[in-house]
Scaffold this active site. Structure first.
Site, mmCIF file in Angstrom:
data_model
loop_
_atom_site.group_PDB
_atom_site.id
_atom_site.type_symbol
_atom_site.label_atom_id
_atom_site.label_comp_id
_atom_site.label_asym_id
_atom_site.label_seq_id
_atom_site.Cartn_x
_atom_site.Cartn_y
_atom_site.Cartn_z
ATOM 1 C CG ASP A 22 -2.060 -0.962 1.129
ATOM 2 O OD1 ASP A 22 -2.298 -1.454 0.015
ATOM 3 O OD2 ASP A 22 -2.709 -1.236 2.148
ATOM 4 C CE LYS A 29 -8.521 0.161 -2.070
ATOM 5 N NZ LYS A 29 -7.538 -0.712 -1.403
ATOM 6 N N GLY A 87 -0.338 -0.414 8.971
ATOM 7 C CA GLY A 87 -1.127 -0.694 10.169
ATOM 8 C C GLY A 87 -1.447 -2.164 10.275
ATOM 9 C CG MET A 91 -8.352 6.845 6.688
ATOM 10 S SD MET A 91 -9.069 5.482 5.738
ATOM 11 C CE MET A 91 -10.022 4.614 6.998
#
Length: 466
Positions: free
Chosen positions: A248, A270, A303, A384
């Site tokens: 990621d 992403k 994470g 987030m």
């Protein structure tokens, strides 16, 4: 080579330990684990050694050392704090042709006790010939991280079926290929998962086929918040075994640097504004295709994969296509950001519960129970939420949360460029904007955040507002 390396079978054989203190106790413990019949000679014993004596697990010779104690002993260890006594033990051992180890005294010793990595029946020994025991211990710690705890059961399983393996896999090259499959395929994975019966069945099934099947699998690995030192030993082993790594955006370069050098790295993070559903579908396809081709795939997530990491969706896809998988948890951002920001998520005086919350649901709808979240005496960790910080704070205050509630905003938690901002709920959004806080950042709301300015120990702490 000054010393000849040797593994001794001491099961049921008499071994003498001279000394009754803590050091002697550690040596006795190791000898007992090897099955030795231990005699301890000393005027007095530690509480534990005395308990073992009372239970009949060891034998005690009370009093001061005499050479007669060595009669009938296979090995001798001198572990007293009196060098004269230790020298007397060594001298008696030489006279009676006994191997003697004097703890931390290589000059008096005729053998050394190595630092060991125990994956019985697989045992790895490290020795510095007594010259640098701390170095040997540090090397043991490094080697320890490289070897899976399931290797011991795998070695035992291989030994149990050794004759059948030799029969069904004639020729050294053929057998070597099979043992490689044992290490890389489902047998070790099943043992790691605590499923020994299935592991043995997989081994026997493979022996009945002409060739070992492909060893493809997927391991979901939590990379933690960025500090490579927070990786688990299992995560490190998975990175060193991987053929391909799907990683990621938030996976730190320091973490990727620990992977096998020739592993293929594919970025699947992403990006803002792109079709996240299409990206996730591509990840599912990549995992499936690479594993079906026999590759060992690591899906590396920032994470923890099971906390806002879509790990469940990825396992569902793998399960639907019959792809074997396992999961290595990681330190999730809330734990790391709180710890590195000096904020205990729970505290007897301030919070008896903690909630992990994301501002983004699957359909981008707000389904959070704001009245419940606004109650005092609990800690909220918002993932987030930097862009929506004003809306989140407003929702909490609108439902009764005190605007003076302490907040901690941790940017790049656990990384060298970490910044921490501490401010009341009513000011946190404006302060974050003024400080230029950007994702990745995690917001902690609750009375515990008030401890942050006092307990913070890592990274930059932004100054309080005048």
């Amino acid at each position: 080579m000054k010393l000849f390396p040797l593994f001794a079978d001491l099961a049921h054989r008499p071994v003498l330990v001279v000394g009754g203190g803590d050091v002697a106790q550690r040596k006795v413990q190791a000898l007992r684990e090897a099955g030795a019949a231990v005699t301890v000679g000393a005027p007095a014993l530690t509480e534990t050694l005395q308990a073992w004596t009372d239970a009949g697990a060891i034998r005690h010779l009370a009093g001061t050392f005499t050479p007669a104690w060595l009669d009938g002993q296979w090995l001798v260890i001198a572990a007293t704090d009196d060098r004269a006594v230790n020298a007397a033990v060594a001298q008696a051992g030489q006279a009676q042709l006994r191997f003697v180890n004097v703890v931390d005294d290589p000059e008096l010793s005729s053998f050394q006790v190595p630092a060991i990595v125990d994956r019985s029946p697989l045992v790895i020994a490290i020795s510095s010939s007594g010259a640098a025991p701390v170095l040997a211990r540090r090397l043991r710690e490094r080697i320890e991280s490289m070897f899976d705890h399931a290797l011991g059961p795998l070695a035992a399983l291989s030994a149990r079926h050794r004759a059948r393996i030799r029969e069904r896999r004639a020729g050294m090259a053929n057998r070597r290929g099979f043992y490689d499959w044992l290490l890389d395929g489902p047998v070790l994975r099943l043992l790691r998962q605590g499923r020994p019966a299935e592991a043995e069945a997989a081994l026997l099934e493979a022996l009945d086929t002409a060739e070992a099947p492909p060893a493809g699998r997927v391991t979901l690995v939590g990379a933690g918040p960025g500090d490579a030192g927070l990786l688990t030993l299992k995560a490190l082993r998975a990175l060193n075994e991987a053929d391909v790594i799907l990683h990621d955006r938030l996976v730190a370069d320091d973490v990727l640097a620990l992977a096998r050098r020739d592993a293929e790295r594919i970025f699947v993070g992403k990006q803002p504004g792109e079709d996240h559903a299409a990206t996730q579908a591509r990840i599912h396809v990549l995992m499936r295709e690479r594993a079906q081709a026999g590759q060992r795939v690591v899906r590396l997530k920032g994470g923890d994969a099971f906390i806002f990491g879509r790990g469940g969706e990825e396992l569902e896809s793998l399960r639907a296509h019959g792809i074997p998988y396992e999961v290595v948890p990681g330190v999730t951002a809330a734990l790391a950001c709180a710890a590195y920001g000096g904020v205990p998520l729970t505290h007897r005086d301030h919070a008896q519960s903690v909630q992990f919350i994301t501002a983004h649901s699957k359909e981008e709808k707000d389904t959070l129970d704001w009245p419940a979240l606004a109650r005092p005496g609990q800690t909220l960790a918002f993932y987030m939420g930097v862009i929506q910080l004003g809306r989140l704070a407003g929702k909490l205050m609108a439902h009764g949360r005190d605007p003076a509630t302490p907040c901690a905003l941790i940017e790049n938690g656990g990384r060298a460029n970490q910044r921490a901002l501490y401010a009341p709920l009513g000011q946190i959004a404006a302060r974050a904007q003024a400080a230029g806080i950007h994702p990745p950042a995690l917001c902690i709301v609750g009375e515990v955040a008030g401890l942050g300015p006092k307990l913070a120990w890592f990274g930059e702490v932004l100054p309080a507002q005048d």
